[in-house]
Scaffold this motif. Structure first.
Motif, PDB file in Angstrom:
ATOM      1  N   TYR A 394       0.838  -1.205   0.000  1.00 19.45           N
ATOM      2  CA  TYR A 394       0.000   0.000   0.000  1.00 19.45           C
ATOM      3  C   TYR A 394       0.877   1.262   0.000  1.00 19.45           C
ATOM      4  N   ASN A 395       1.900   1.245   0.860  1.00 18.27           N
ATOM      5  CA  ASN A 395       2.770   2.423   0.968  1.00 18.27           C
ATOM      6  C   ASN A 395       3.581   2.659  -0.311  1.00 18.27           C
ATOM      7  N   ILE A 396       3.954   1.577  -0.990  1.00 21.20           N
ATOM      8  CA  ILE A 396       4.690   1.719  -2.253  1.00 21.20           C
ATOM      9  C   ILE A 396       3.816   2.412  -3.291  1.00 21.20           C
ATOM     10  N   LYS A 419       8.510  25.477   4.491  1.00 20.78           N
ATOM     11  CA  LYS A 419       9.639  26.191   3.900  1.00 20.78           C
ATOM     12  C   LYS A 419      10.819  26.285   4.858  1.00 20.78           C
ATOM     13  N   SER A 420      10.548  26.408   6.153  1.00 14.12           N
ATOM     14  CA  SER A 420      11.636  26.534   7.123  1.00 14.12           C
ATOM     15  C   SER A 420      12.049  25.164   7.618  1.00 14.12           C
ATOM     16  N   SER A 421      13.281  25.088   8.092  1.00 14.26           N
ATOM     17  CA  SER A 421      13.781  23.818   8.616  1.00 14.26           C
ATOM     18  C   SER A 421      13.130  23.519   9.958  1.00 14.26           C
ATOM     19  N   SER A 422      13.052  22.237  10.310  1.00 10.36           N
ATOM     20  CA  SER A 422      12.407  21.818  11.549  1.00 10.36           C
ATOM     21  C   SER A 422      13.250  20.765  12.225  1.00 10.36           C
ATOM     22  N   PHE A 423      13.194  20.751  13.587  1.00 11.93           N
ATOM     23  CA  PHE A 423      13.939  19.745  14.337  1.00 11.93           C
ATOM     24  C   PHE A 423      13.188  18.425  14.377  1.00 11.93           C
ATOM     25  N   LYS A 424      11.906  18.426  13.984  1.00 15.05           N
ATOM     26  CA  LYS A 424      11.111  17.209  14.015  1.00 15.05           C
ATOM     27  C   LYS A 424      11.496  16.301  12.847  1.00 15.05           C
ATOM     28  N   ARG A 425      11.380  14.999  13.093  1.00 10.22           N
ATOM     29  CA  ARG A 425      11.662  14.034  12.038  1.00 10.22           C
ATOM     30  C   ARG A 425      10.552  14.071  10.991  1.00 10.22           C
ATOM     31  N   ARG A 426      10.933  14.051   9.725  1.00  9.14           N
ATOM     32  CA  ARG A 426       9.943  14.122   8.667  1.00  9.14           C
ATOM     33  C   ARG A 426       9.094  12.856   8.634  1.00  9.14           C
ATOM     34  N   THR A 427       7.835  12.994   8.202  1.00  9.69           N
ATOM     35  CA  THR A 427       6.893  11.876   8.171  1.00  9.69           C
ATOM     36  C   THR A 427       6.999  11.142   6.841  1.00  9.69           C
ATOM     37  N   PRO A 428       7.214   9.821   6.849  1.00  8.41           N
ATOM     38  CA  PRO A 428       7.260   9.074   5.587  1.00  8.41           C
ATOM     39  C   PRO A 428       5.882   9.053   4.926  1.00  8.41           C
ATOM     40  N   VAL A 429       5.883   8.927   3.613  1.00  3.68           N
ATOM     41  CA  VAL A 429       4.638   8.846   2.856  1.00  3.68           C
ATOM     42  C   VAL A 429       4.034   7.469   3.043  1.00  3.68           C
ATOM     43  N   THR A 430       2.789   7.425   3.527  1.00  2.15           N
ATOM     44  CA  THR A 430       2.028   6.189   3.663  1.00  2.15           C
ATOM     45  C   THR A 430       0.695   6.352   2.948  1.00  2.15           C
ATOM     46  N   LEU A 431      -0.085   5.306   2.936  1.00  2.00           N
ATOM     47  CA  LEU A 431      -1.364   5.346   2.225  1.00  2.00           C
ATOM     48  C   LEU A 431      -2.302   6.394   2.811  1.00  2.00           C
ATOM     49  N   SER A 432      -2.174   6.679   4.088  1.00  2.00           N
ATOM     50  CA  SER A 432      -3.070   7.640   4.732  1.00  2.00           C
ATOM     51  C   SER A 432      -2.911   9.044   4.174  1.00  2.00           C
ATOM     52  N   VAL A 433      -1.754   9.333   3.552  1.00  2.00           N
ATOM     53  CA  VAL A 433      -1.540  10.661   2.965  1.00  2.00           C
ATOM     54  C   VAL A 433      -2.526  10.902   1.830  1.00  2.00           C
ATOM     55  N   LEU A 434      -2.850   9.856   1.067  1.00  2.00           N
ATOM     56  CA  LEU A 434      -3.785  10.011  -0.049  1.00  2.00           C
ATOM     57  C   LEU A 434      -5.210  10.235   0.433  1.00  2.00           C
TER      58      LEU A 434
END
Length: 461
Positions: A394-396, A419-434
């Motif tokens: 699904y994530n692929i 646009k600005s940098s953040s100290f938080k870890r970025r969220t990987p793309v999963t099916l829920s994004v759609l």
């Protein structure tokens, strides 16, 4: 604009003993002509390489005509009686290719580009195992039903036509968009065959869904049909257990014999290694066909894989069989065969960033916890259990659509973080994004309402 594809089929011939002897003599005569021609091309390479037409320049040296009554090398006219013109030009092109390759490799060696410091210079080999190309209408003629072919052969004293039966062939000649090109005559210990190339002009596939494929160790391939709004309409597990068990039994025998042998000699267990490779090849062929058939059946125009080319797996803990299982992993063979087969039907193959597809839940709940007893079983942070390979597929598919819909500009499978940098870890793309994207709804208006949408509340084990 559609791009043409060249694919080759093997057609098996059933010649009589006399015809088989003629076919063998034809190949021997052609190879003798090529062997003599390589020396001529090598001696005059500077002139031939700068000529406007290389083939015409070589013919001027060896072939007698009314405009060229005294060629420099009259040996060819005396030794090769009535040699067919189309076979002569085929041999000339072959010889030019051999000599050109030799000079390229020799120049690289002189420049110091070598595999090792003590590498010896390359040699020009005229004794190559080449086979004659039979030009349609001139050297070979096919019957209308393609059951018999007429081939011009050398019987030892003259060139004659002989009709040979075609015993077995594949199905590419039945395609409307496939054009038969000039085949090559193959004569070896296995018998007599025709290597028939086809020029295929497939129509481009049009579809609003993709077939996402996760290739793993526990399950060979897990595929799912994913739409741009996050809807999943079909899923399938491909795992030919019987063939995999047969392959693993051969590998187990090799390991057992290796433990009992002090010095492993060259060719150690070559028969069992050969059988294991054949099992792997057979598994990859059948599994890739299942993937292509599944994608075609559900109208997918794109098959999506993880980009794992060049990735080297690590072994497990001490005593684990994980490293041994990775040796039989069919990732590249399966991807390449699927790509070739799907391209014939006008489909396209895409690749996405692999990190995090299996370790993050498709519903966006975060990292999953893998079961130690059953590694294919994943537990989400909410406590739900789901098949890890299915979640990864699904994530692929979601990562492909996220890039296609420009939900992210990144190539590492993660969402943009402003646009600005953040100290938080970025969220990987999963099916829920759609599911959250409103723009995707308009692209999937034709998807029916009774399809399966794996929402967080409907995830099943």
């Amino acid at each position: 604009m559609n791009h043409s594809i060249i694919r080759t089929d093997t057609w098996h011939l059933s010649p009589t003993p006399e015809q088989q002897q003629y076919l063998r003599l034809t190949v021997q005569e052609y190879r003798a002509f090529c062997h003599a021609l390589v020396g001529v091309v090598n001696a005059h390479w500077t002139t031939i390489a700068n000529a406007k037409s290389r083939c015409s320049e070589v013919e001027r040296l060896i072939h007698q005509t009314s405009k060229n009554p005294n060629p420099k090398y009259q040996y060819f006219g005396k030794r090769f009686y009535k040699f067919p013109s189309y076979l002569r030009r085929s041999a000339i092109e072959f010889a030019i290719g051999q000599v050109s390759s030799f000079f390229t490799r020799y120049q690289r060696w002189q420049s110091g580009i070598r595999s090792r410091k003590d590498a010896k210079p390359p040699k020009l080999n005229g004794n190559t195992g080449c086979y004659p190309s039979l030009y349609k209408g001139q050297c070979i003629k096919f019957s209308e039903c393609l059951t018999v072919t007429e081939i011009k052969v050398w019987n030892g004293s003259d060139w004659i036509w002989t009709k040979v039966a075609i015993s077995r062939k594949r199905d590419r000649h039945l395609l409307n968009h496939a054009e038969i090109k000039s085949p090559a005559l193959i004569v070896n210990k296995k018998g007599c065959q025709l290597s028939v190339p086809f020029k295929i002009n497939p129509a481009k596939k049009e579809g609003s869904c993709v077939c996402a494929v996760d290739i793993g160790i526990n399950t060979l391939a897990t595929v799912s049909i994913v739409y741009p709004n996050g809807t999943v309409t079909a899923r399938k597990f491909i795992h030919p257990s019987a063939d995999i068990d047969r392959r693993d039994k051969r590998l187990a025998r090799i390991r057992k014999k290796a433990r009992l042998t002090k010095n492993l000699h060259k060719g150690f267990c070559s028969t069992w290694y050969r059988k294991a490779r054949q099992y792997n090849r057979n598994i990859a062929q059948h599994s890739s066909k299942q993937i292509v058939d599944f994608a075609t059946e559900h109208g997918a125009s794109v098959i999506v894989f993880e980009q794992l080319k060049g990735w080297r797996p690590k072994g497990g803990r001490k005593g684990s069989t994980l490293k041994q299982r990775f040796h039989g992993w069919l990732h590249r063979a399966l991807v390449n065969l699927t790509q070739e087969k799907f391209a014939e039907g006008g489909g396209k193959t895409e690749f996405v960033y692999p990190r995090g597809t299996s370790s993050f839940a498709f519903d966006g709940s975060g990292k999953v916890k893998r079961s130690k007893k059953n590694y294919s079983l994943a537990t989400f942070s909410s406590g739900k259990q789901y098949n890890c390979d299915l979640s990864a597929s699904y994530n692929i598919g979601a990562r492909y659509w996220a890039k296609k819909l420009k939900l992210t500009r990144r190539n590492d499978g993660q969402l943009d973080d402003g646009k600005s940098s953040s100290f938080k870890r970025r969220t990987p793309v999963t099916l829920s994004v759609l599911w959250k994207d409103k723009e995707a709804e308009g692209l999937s208006s034709e998807v029916s309402s009774d399809v399966y949408t794996p929402r967080p509340t409907t995830a099943s084990a």
